[in-house]
Design an enzyme around this catalytic site. Structure first.
Site, short mmCIF file in Angstrom:
data_model
loop_
_atom_site.label_atom_id
_atom_site.label_comp_id
_atom_site.label_asym_id
_atom_site.label_seq_id
_atom_site.Cartn_x
_atom_site.Cartn_y
_atom_site.Cartn_z
CE LYS A 1 42.75 34.62 65.81
NZ LYS A 1 44.26 33.91 66.24
CB SER B 1 39.91 34.98 76.42
OG SER B 1 41.26 35.90 76.10
#
Lengths: 322, 322
Positions: free
Chosen positions: B57, B82
């Site tokens: 990511k 989250s």
């Protein structure tokens, strides 16, 4: 020739490293910005947990067996080990088509017995004490003529282990110091030899659990003091030095640092969680030494040898503090 | 420009990869003789568990923020997450001196909240449902003018993720196929683009848990079908595809394979114990796909993307079967 009759020289190490190069992994050196920041040092982790058979022991095992002559190879090899040396001997023997026998205590974990058998070695069980291990090994050898390969007190094994620090030095630049954990001292003495011959000023520090500080005691008193029985987290280091390894270590290391059990567990957690790699508890000892001696290692370039990764992950995860 | 207005081209990917090269790790590709033998394939594992902030990511996050102009950077960035995207945005923002806000459900694990805060980002808590996340994010954006960075349905993010498969192709030779896990589809669509542009015949296969098979259903019916709520081991893949990612995936992948929960856990165990690396359960999905389709992958050279390693090791070790 089953074993070198002298401390490995620079030339011995160079020749052997070329000889074994196609059999071993040149394992990666990992770094972690987080850990560097945390301890204000530059840390270079030599990942022998990625080595064949899961530990640096494969370097010594393949070296020993490659150096046997044709006649000796026919006789097969034997050792006693309930740990990484047994697996390494089994796998190296399989690779070279040599028969191997590993003496293991009858209460050895099934997973370790399976690993040795999985590499095609014969397992002979003995009682869980050193006397029984040695008697069983001797009986096997006198019956078969098999060549004994001692896990550390053997110059060919030390020669093999020395390739690890040689690679680490070649893979990094201007290391100030290499920290090697000390069990029987095979890795540490190999590290001393490669640092002296290839390191351009790199010093070697040994690290061991405070609860198994025979190397520290021996180093301080400059005489071999055997380890009393102990129960430590870093179970791979529950071994006394040998005469050959101590001979190299006693003048070759800069210092021997001993670390607390709590620090070993925190270091273990850091490597698992921050570096995302599985190491044995024994491997956490060098990082624990950095943690307990941050002033000394500050701003230094530090090589740390992560010796192996053969663990029951569930069991070791259970040891890791919250 | 906050976001590309088109599907990233070959040139876009090349330029961006150079631009982000100094910010990301070129993560290693690991192999395992044991696993290759076990599945009669050549497996190449791209280790994004070693990426900064612990997952691929970071590639999309740093790309998105680097592409903001000076004015936009002043406004800061915001996202709801989250998981790994939140950590990646927080760390990339810190690196580039941009203010970041991450909306997190108030029941998010403390360790994840701490990680985001540890990278210097602001955390705003919301209720644990998508509506509350989106409302809270919108309110923050209209109050501050912060630039939203969506975790996957964003061409800059897809552009960043594409660098992962580009590296994998460059680090290996003649791959036949790359398997990428599919959650929102950011990684998979980036993999499709790099394989098409740099792969010389490499095909892409998506992999997802059978219990979260929205991508499979969408691919079969060639229309976007959202994921029903589900409770799966591979919690990182509990996300529906986006319009932009589906647009690339629907014609770009060769196939989408779905795998059983039991296989995911066995694959997880194999990677932890045999490869000695810590991966998230989601990462085990591509290897599970090989395990369930051994005939198809036999004798092929297969790239598998291991997406991240941000786990509570004790909790995940507990999932691993004996």
């Amino acid at each position: 020739m089953p074993e070198l009759n002298h401390i490995p020289t620079k030339e011995d190490i160079e020749i052997n490293h070329k000889k074994i190069a196609d059999y071993i992994h040149q394992t990666p050196v990992l770094t972690s910005t987080t850990l560097n920041t945390m301890f204000s040092s530059e840390l270079f982790f030599k990942c022998e947990n990625f080595q064949k058979a899961g530990s640096f022991k494969y370097r010594g095992a393949i070296t020993s067996i490659l150096n046997l002559d044709k006649q000796e190879r026919k006789l097969g090899v034997a050792t006693h080990s309930s740990g990484n040396h047994g697996q390494a001997i089994a796998k190296a023997s399989q690779k070279l088509g040599v028969r191997a026998t590993v003496i293991m205590p009858k209460n050895a974990p099934q997973v370790k017995v399976d690993a040795v058998k999985g590499y095609g070695a014969e397992v002979i069980f003995c009682e869980n004490n050193l006397a029984s291990r040695e008697t069983t090994l001797k009986a096997h050898i006198s019956r078969t003529g098999a060549i004994e390969i001692h896990p550390f007190n053997n110059y060919n094994v030390i020669l093999g282990q020395s390739s690890c620090a040689k690679e680490l030095i070649e893979q990094t630049q201007d290391l100030d110091v290499i920290i090697a954990p000390i069990g029987g001292g095979g890795l540490c003495s190999g590290t001393v030899l490669s640092s002296k011959n290839f390191g351009q000023g790199v010093t070697v520090i040994g690290a061991e659990p405070k609860l198994a500080d025979d190397a520290y005691q021996s180093f301080e008193q400059q005489k071999l003091i055997p380890l009393a029985s102990t129960n430590i987290t870093a179970d791979g280091l529950r071994t006394s030095l040998g005469t050959k390894t101590f001979d190299i270590i006693k003048t070759g290391v800069e210092d021997i640092l001993t670390v607390k059990e709590e620090t070993i567990l925190i270091a273990l957690k850091l490597v698992w969680e921050r570096m995302k790699i599985i190491i044995e508890p024994s491997c956490a000892v060098p990082l624990a030494a950095v943690m307990e001696n941050q002033g000394f290692f500050k701003n230094k370039k530090v090589g740390l040898i992560l010796t192996g990764g053969n663990v029951d992950v569930k069991k070791v995860a259970h040891l890791i503090p919250e």
